[in-house]
Scaffold this motif. Structure first.
Motif, short mmCIF file in Angstrom:
data_model
loop_
_atom_site.label_atom_id
_atom_site.label_comp_id
_atom_site.label_asym_id
_atom_site.label_seq_id
_atom_site.Cartn_x
_atom_site.Cartn_y
_atom_site.Cartn_z
N THR A 1 36.51 82.18 -38.48
CA THR A 1 35.88 82.76 -39.65
C THR A 1 34.37 82.60 -39.52
O THR A 1 33.88 81.85 -38.68
CB THR A 1 36.33 82.07 -40.96
OG1 THR A 1 35.81 80.72 -40.97
CG2 THR A 1 37.85 82.02 -41.06
N ALA A 2 33.64 83.28 -40.36
CA ALA A 2 32.19 83.08 -40.42
C ALA A 2 31.90 81.81 -41.22
O ALA A 2 32.79 81.22 -41.81
CB ALA A 2 31.53 84.29 -41.07
N SER B 1 35.89 77.86 -38.70
CA SER B 1 34.70 78.68 -38.51
C SER B 1 34.37 78.79 -37.03
O SER B 1 34.62 77.87 -36.24
CB SER B 1 33.50 78.09 -39.26
OG SER B 1 32.94 77.00 -38.57
#
Length: 455
Positions: free
Chosen positions: A225-226, A201
């Motif tokens: 990534t979120a 993330s």
């Protein structure tokens, strides 16, 4: 899209159920996410607890069902079933293959640096005895922070990378939270000549920039990534599912569909086997208590599994209480979770009343996962394992305490285990033996701690 209906035993009632994404098991078809694919369930989740098999320390000597009581199994799209079955076949083959075992043993010794020491923490022991008129337990630290790349993660990453190579796959995908599994995977792939993509993330990348730099240096491609670790895990699984037969998914956490949790547990259980042997050499018997932090469970199972059959050994897991169990901002899945299905397996989960996953929080980002290993879920439900929690503040206090008393800087994740000594030590008799798993080193967390202390 067709779904399979299962019959689950939940909340003392039997209902016909539909498996949903981001689980809670629900009784209403209207709540089913339309994107859910046809699912398979392997094993019988409704088995009476009294008839459930005990988890034995030599379980891996025979084929596993992937079930730990009602926990575990395979809740995955059909497209993944054959791939998981192939992986399970290869896994059992390498367990019985002397050539593979010899290669792995040599690499663990010469590359990873095993065995890691079981260190007598003399000043930490004295600190707690001083609070009780000179009486109290002796504290030993299992030094996984001294393994190559600074954490226990290398034990499993190396073994699975070797399996990937044996299967003829040249590309590996993985997810990481604190970055320790990512660094270990990138190192193993560099050693074996495999390409490597790590999902992490963006928030965790910002917290752990040194580990991102190390992964890149080792040749891995780090994809942001979120969200947090759970979202990075989801993305890595999606990539793997889209490239079956081309990419190996290298699980670092003891979660997910069978055989992933069993594989991680097996390759990490070297920690417990060493601890048993070292304890026998140092004081002639098993420990009275073994303490480990619990995130998803690879570290805890790595040291617990060897002692599951020893009823005289207390197994104590310490979760992340974050800002407190009543704050809504924690990662204490065993303490506050409910049974559900997530990332392909049944376990305890942090979820709301609608079955949506609650975002976990911990200052130790490696503990930020909303689920926990199916095997740990079983150990909780069977009463074999004790579980407690430590807040962010308690973990930071322990981080500093261990550093200043022993000259050892534990990872913030491992600091949760050390934090529980404050409550555990006063309850134990003089001369009792405690082993605390120091799952990783904490230099990666120095900036985080400094920022926390300046608040």
């Amino acid at each position: 899209m067709e779904t399979h209906h299962f019959h689950f035993k939940t909340r003392r009632h039997n209902y016909p159920q539909v498996v949903c994404a981001n689980h809670r098991v629900t009784t209403s078809k209207s709540n089913v996410n339309p994107s859910v694919l046809r699912l398979h369930n392997y094993g019988n989740p409704t088995a009476d607890l009294a008839k459930e098999r005990a988890v034995s320390a030599d379980e891996t000597k025979r084929p596993s069902t992937g079930k730990f009581g009602r926990f575990g199994g395979k809740f995955v799209p059909e497209t993944l079933i054959s791939c998981l079955e192939q992986l399970e076949v290869v896994f059992h083959q390498v367990l019985q293959d002397p050539e593979f075992q010899e290669e792995l043993s040599t690499a663990l010794n010469d590359y990873v640096g095993r065995e890691t020491p079981l260190y007598y923490a003399e000043r930490l022991t004295a600190h707690y005895k001083a609070q009780n008129m000179g009486r109290g337990p002796d504290i030993y630290i299992k030094r996984e922070d001294l393994a190559h790349c600074g954490a226990h993660k290398m034990n499993n990453a190396l073994a699975q990378a070797m399996i990937a190579k044996r299967m003829g796959l040249t590309a590996v995908v993985a997810a990481t939270g604190a970055g320790q599994h990512g660094v270990a995977t990138a190192s193993a792939c560099a050693k074996l000549g495999l390409s490597c993509t790590i999902f992490m993330s963006a928030a965790d990348m910002e917290k752990q920039p040194s580990n991102v730099d190390l992964m890149t240096l080792l040749g891995a491609k780090v994809e942001p990534t979120a969200g947090n670790f759970k979202d990075a895990s989801s993305e890595s699984i999606r990539v793997w599912a889209g490239k079956l037969g081309e990419v190996y998914y290298l699980a670092g956490a003891a979660v997910g569909p069978h055989p992933c949790p069993t594989m991680v547990r097996e390759f990490q259980s070297v920690i417990g086997r060493e601890t048993r042997r070292q304890a026998a050499e140092k004081w002639g018997r098993t420990p009275d208590a073994v303490v480990a932090c619990v995130g998803s469970g690879s570290n805890a199972l790595g040291i617990f599994h060897e002692f599951v059959g020893d009823r005289t050994v207390r197994l104590i897991g310490v979760e992340a209480a974050g800002f407190g169990l009543n704050s809504g901002r924690h990662a204490a899945t065993l303490a506050a979770g409910e049974v559900g299905v997530y990332h392909g397996a049944m376990s305890y989960l942090l979820q709301d009343e609608e079955g949506n996953i609650i975002c976990p929080h911990s200052i130790g980002v490696g503990l930020e996962y909303p689920g926990v290993a199916p095997e740990l879920s079983f150990l909780k439900e069977s009463g074999r394992m004790e579980f407690y929690s430590a807040t962010d503040k308690e973990a930071v206090d322990a981080y500093i305490r261990v550093a200043r008393l022993e000259g050892i800087i534990p990872a913030l994740e491992a600091s949760h285990g050390f934090a529980y000594l404050e409550k555990l030590c006063p309850t134990l008799p003089d001369g009792a033996k405690i082993v605390v798993s120091c799952s990783g080193r904490g230099d990666k967390d120095a900036t985080t701690v400094s920022k926390y202390l300046s608040l």
